[in-house]
Design a protein around this motif. Sequence first.
Motif, mmCIF file in Angstrom:
data_model
loop_
_atom_site.group_PDB
_atom_site.id
_atom_site.type_symbol
_atom_site.label_atom_id
_atom_site.label_comp_id
_atom_site.label_asym_id
_atom_site.label_seq_id
_atom_site.Cartn_x
_atom_site.Cartn_y
_atom_site.Cartn_z
ATOM 1 N N MET A 124 0.832 -1.199 0.000
ATOM 2 C CA MET A 124 0.000 0.000 0.000
ATOM 3 C C MET A 124 0.876 1.262 0.000
ATOM 4 O O MET A 124 0.608 2.211 -0.731
ATOM 5 N N PHE A 125 1.932 1.257 0.817
ATOM 6 C CA PHE A 125 2.831 2.401 0.855
ATOM 7 C C PHE A 125 3.507 2.593 -0.501
ATOM 8 O O PHE A 125 3.669 3.723 -0.967
ATOM 9 N N GLU A 126 3.905 1.498 -1.126
ATOM 10 C CA GLU A 126 4.558 1.598 -2.437
ATOM 11 C C GLU A 126 3.622 2.202 -3.471
ATOM 12 O O GLU A 126 4.066 2.883 -4.398
ATOM 13 N N GLY A 127 2.317 1.966 -3.315
ATOM 14 C CA GLY A 127 1.347 2.534 -4.244
ATOM 15 C C GLY A 127 1.240 4.046 -4.120
ATOM 16 O O GLY A 127 0.774 4.720 -5.039
ATOM 17 N N ILE A 128 1.677 4.575 -2.978
ATOM 18 C CA ILE A 128 1.649 6.025 -2.756
ATOM 19 C C ILE A 128 3.008 6.642 -3.069
ATOM 20 O O ILE A 128 3.129 7.622 -3.790
ATOM 21 N N SER A 129 4.068 6.036 -2.492
ATOM 22 C CA SER A 129 5.404 6.606 -2.642
ATOM 23 C C SER A 129 6.453 5.563 -2.284
ATOM 24 O O SER A 129 6.440 5.019 -1.178
#
Length: 390
Positions: A1-6
Amino acid sequence: MFEGISGQDAEGFLRYLSDLYHRFNIARDHFLQRPFRNRKDFYNPFIISQGLKLRTLNNAENLMKKYIKDKRMRQMISFQTLYIGISPNKGPSLYTIIPMIEFLYGIWFIKGGMRTMASAMERLFLELGGKIEYDTSVDRIVIEEGKATGVSAGQKTIGSDFVMCNADFPYAMKNLVKEPGHKGKYKDEKIDKMEYSCSCFVLYLGMDRKYPEIDTVHNFIFSEKLDANINQIFDGSVIEDPSLYMYMASKIDPTLAPEGKDGIYVLMPLSDIKTMKYQWTAETSKMYRDKIIGKIRELPGMEDIENEIVTETMVSPLDFEQQFNANNGATFGLKPTLTQSVHLRPQSKATHCDNLYFTGSSTHPGAGVPIVLLSSKIAVGELLKDENHR
């Protein structure tokens, strides 16, 4: 999920886990599981050196900025200081270990819900030979010649070799320990000046059907203006747009609701009674109840929730104060600020009376079910230490 943001924030998230895990080990081994009976238990070179490694002078929100830039992602972690009743903008940065523990160890569920833990402890106590006086209000801890010798409950005095008090510590000191000389520094004036955690407004809802669209046990519904919401909680203002925690235990344990139905528990953090700039009335309960229902109605499949409620129970800050003797209705007891933590928090062993011990969220090490259980373990250890010495 974090990778999908930044990608940068995903990397920061992993650094956060690593750094906080190191601090967690220090806190667990040297602070959370031990008493601070005497000044030298804290004020010695080793403990102070370990305390400096915790770097607690920063607050939770500012610490998270070091690792994660996206504010939404940061809020998903730092807001969890509300679990113990303190703002992420005020809470010591150490308390960001709470989400770290969840991420690393998961969230464990007791079949039958939290009542199972209480009933199991009751059963064990009885098996060990204990006796429980149900529906009996204690009005005084009996202290004779500097020693606790039992409790007074109405017209009856129950004698004992030791007294273990698990009433909220501020309430106990103001109402159960009568003689000022036995209160130590925790006289009524000091108790009134101490800082208290936030309170909660809780709804218990029995529903007429299941909600397959919601497939998680633990759900958080954030205010669109979370910073303003948190400020209102802790400055005593009316909550305009609340944040909610919605717990649906029947998703994981079907025995907790009738067949084909769900049970819903909703918790809304708000000010303790002393901080509130308004009076709590029946109209206040209705106002916040309607705000909660309005927010839940926006979730998938829950548009008609108002008409699907079969049973409904509300618990307000007044209930926490009147039914559970929580001072100021503060659900989590004393606020875990730096000046009310570790050796500066009330300890298990009474300082100005022998054979009296305290446990609960207002004592060291603090609030939250696992931590409160640690407080009971510490309190028992202190009692056994004195008994063995005697």
